[in-house]
Design an enzyme around this catalytic site. Structure first.
Site, mmCIF file in Angstrom:
data_model
loop_
_atom_site.group_PDB
_atom_site.id
_atom_site.type_symbol
_atom_site.label_atom_id
_atom_site.label_comp_id
_atom_site.label_asym_id
_atom_site.label_seq_id
_atom_site.Cartn_x
_atom_site.Cartn_y
_atom_site.Cartn_z
ATOM 1 N N LEU A 1 63.617 60.709 21.072
ATOM 2 C CA LEU A 1 63.502 61.340 22.641
ATOM 3 C C LEU A 1 64.502 62.562 22.504
ATOM 4 O O LEU A 1 65.558 62.399 21.911
ATOM 5 C CB LEU A 1 63.976 60.309 23.892
ATOM 6 C CG LEU A 1 63.255 59.073 23.839
ATOM 7 C CD1 LEU A 1 63.847 58.088 24.871
ATOM 8 C CD2 LEU A 1 61.775 59.275 24.210
ATOM 9 N N ASP A 2 64.078 63.402 23.369
ATOM 10 C CA ASP A 2 64.728 64.724 23.579
ATOM 11 C C ASP A 2 66.286 64.305 24.044
ATOM 12 O O ASP A 2 66.386 63.138 24.757
ATOM 13 C CB ASP A 2 64.314 65.609 24.551
ATOM 14 C CG ASP A 2 62.884 66.337 23.827
ATOM 15 O OD1 ASP A 2 62.877 66.312 22.542
ATOM 16 O OD2 ASP A 2 62.094 66.702 24.518
ATOM 17 N N LYS A 3 67.182 65.013 23.955
ATOM 18 C CA LYS A 3 68.502 64.861 24.592
ATOM 19 C C LYS A 3 68.369 64.455 25.936
ATOM 20 O O LYS A 3 69.087 63.405 26.224
ATOM 21 C CB LYS A 3 69.475 65.842 24.220
ATOM 22 C CG LYS A 3 70.823 65.816 25.031
ATOM 23 C CD LYS A 3 71.616 66.991 24.908
ATOM 24 C CE LYS A 3 72.916 67.153 25.612
ATOM 25 N NZ LYS A 3 73.667 68.348 25.805
ATOM 26 N N ARG B 1 56.292 67.678 27.944
ATOM 27 C CA ARG B 1 56.905 68.842 28.832
ATOM 28 C C ARG B 1 56.086 69.979 28.468
ATOM 29 O O ARG B 1 55.768 70.801 29.404
ATOM 30 C CB ARG B 1 58.410 69.041 27.971
ATOM 31 C CG ARG B 1 59.432 68.062 28.441
ATOM 32 C CD ARG B 1 60.618 68.094 27.403
ATOM 33 N NE ARG B 1 61.308 69.284 27.917
ATOM 34 C CZ ARG B 1 62.385 69.780 27.117
ATOM 35 N NH1 ARG B 1 62.769 69.237 26.126
ATOM 36 N NH2 ARG B 1 63.089 70.702 27.599
ATOM 37 N N THR C 1 66.057 63.399 27.852
ATOM 38 C CA THR C 1 64.836 62.457 28.401
ATOM 39 C C THR C 1 65.434 61.122 28.230
ATOM 40 O O THR C 1 66.166 60.729 26.920
ATOM 41 C CB THR C 1 63.751 62.418 27.580
ATOM 42 O OG1 THR C 1 63.075 63.819 27.573
ATOM 43 C CG2 THR C 1 62.628 61.584 27.861
#
Length: 326
Positions: A144-146, A243, A148
């Site tokens: 997961l992105d930082k 996104r 998210t």
């Protein structure tokens, strides 16, 4: 739960006999049939290194088997993930001998890197279970992105790692997200648009003709005066997929620093305007994850509650919508 540190020289010897029904098949194919807990690429490496022997001798991956020969596989449990263990709290949703499922908070980087050698999810996982160092990426099979938040699954064994990677590549893992997007959506739909690196900005991803296939299904969960709470389901797992796809359909995610610009709806309440100005991360949360357990075959279902910052945003959006009604 803390385990003892992994032994870099530890080796497990596995033995089997080639079934006669597999006579004439390639050795690498037979090995994959006998030891399905390991990925084909890993088995191929062990054949080439001499850790997988047929009838006591080294052979090539393409060499045929006769059937009935003994097979030995020396599984070296080498340290594959090198990072410093750190005592970082983790919200655990499910845990057993094969898998660990956590609720990652927004702001936590997943993998150590040049700018983040410490304080990452990998550092936290190695503190909780040092034996994860024996697995690629400390058992992480997706990311997961930082900024998210939400559910992530971690493999704790080679068998679980291989099985989860196969399920993800086969699109058999159910991944459901929720996001607050800009603009009132009329209805849900599907975005089927390839994603690749942005042609001029290498930090961003974009919908590009030569990108990798990417499919996101979305539906409206709650509609506000100038925003929408959407539920997104991933069919593929590209970098920044939700996104990029939401921005592509002109409904970028609130707070997204790469794909959205601050936009205050006309007549917004002062509290909502302040919240939107101060929301510094994409309002995106991995809410639900479902997968087949690598050992039992049963379905594991885990859900992470929507975090406090998004709940506060939703409350203000509801209040703003009510205040605007005649």
């Amino acid at each position: 739960m803390n385990a003892s540190p992994p032994d870099e020289d530890a080796t497990e010897l596995l033995e089997a006999v080639v079934p006669t029904a597999l006579a004439g098949r390639r050795f690498d194919q037979v090995l994959a049939e006998i030891f399905p807990d390991f990925s084909r690429s890993r088995l191929s490496e062990w054949i080439k290194s001499g850790d997988a022997l047929l009838d006591g001798r080294r052979v090539k991956p393409r060499d045929p088997v006769r059937g009935g020969e003994p097979v030995t596989l020396a599984v070296a449990l080498a340290v594959e993930t090198r990072a410093e263990p750190e005592e970082i709290p983790l919200a655990v949703l499910h845990e057993d001998d094969e898998v660990l499922v956590i609720d990652k908070p927004a702001g936590l980087v997943v993998h150590p890197g040049a700018g983040n050698p410490r304080g990452t999810l990998v550092n936290a996982l190695l503190h909780r279970d040092p034996k994860l160092a024996e697995l690629p990426r400390a058992g992480l099979v997706h990311r997961l992105d930082k900024d998210t938040s939400g559910v992530m699954v971690v493999a704790r064994t080679l068998r679980a790692h291989a099985a989860l990677v196969e399920q993800l590549s086969g699109r058999e893992v159910h991944r459901q997200y929720v996001a607050v997007v800009m603009g009132p959506m009329v209805a849900g739909g599907t975005v089927d648009a390839p994603i690749g690196r942005h042609p001029t900005d290498r930090v961003r991803m974009a919908v590009v003709g030569n990108g990798r296939p990417a499919i996101t299904h979305y539906r409206v969960r709650e509609r506000f005066r100038a925003h929408t709470l959407v539920e997104c389901r991933l069919e593929t797992g590209r970098t920044h997929q939700i996104r990029v796809h939401m921005a592509h359909v002109r409904h970028p995610i609130v707070g997204d620093p790469l794909y959205a610009r601050l936009s205050l709806p006309k007549g917004a309440t002062p509290e909502l305007a302040e919240m939107l100005r101060g929301f510094r991360r994409q309002a995106l949360h991995a809410e639900r994850l479902e997968f087949e357990h690598p050992a039992s075959g049963e379905t594991v279902r885990c859900q992470a509650p929507i975090p406090a910052d998004m709940l506060a945003l939703l409350d203000l959006l509801r209040a703003d919508t009510s205040a605007a009604k005649p």
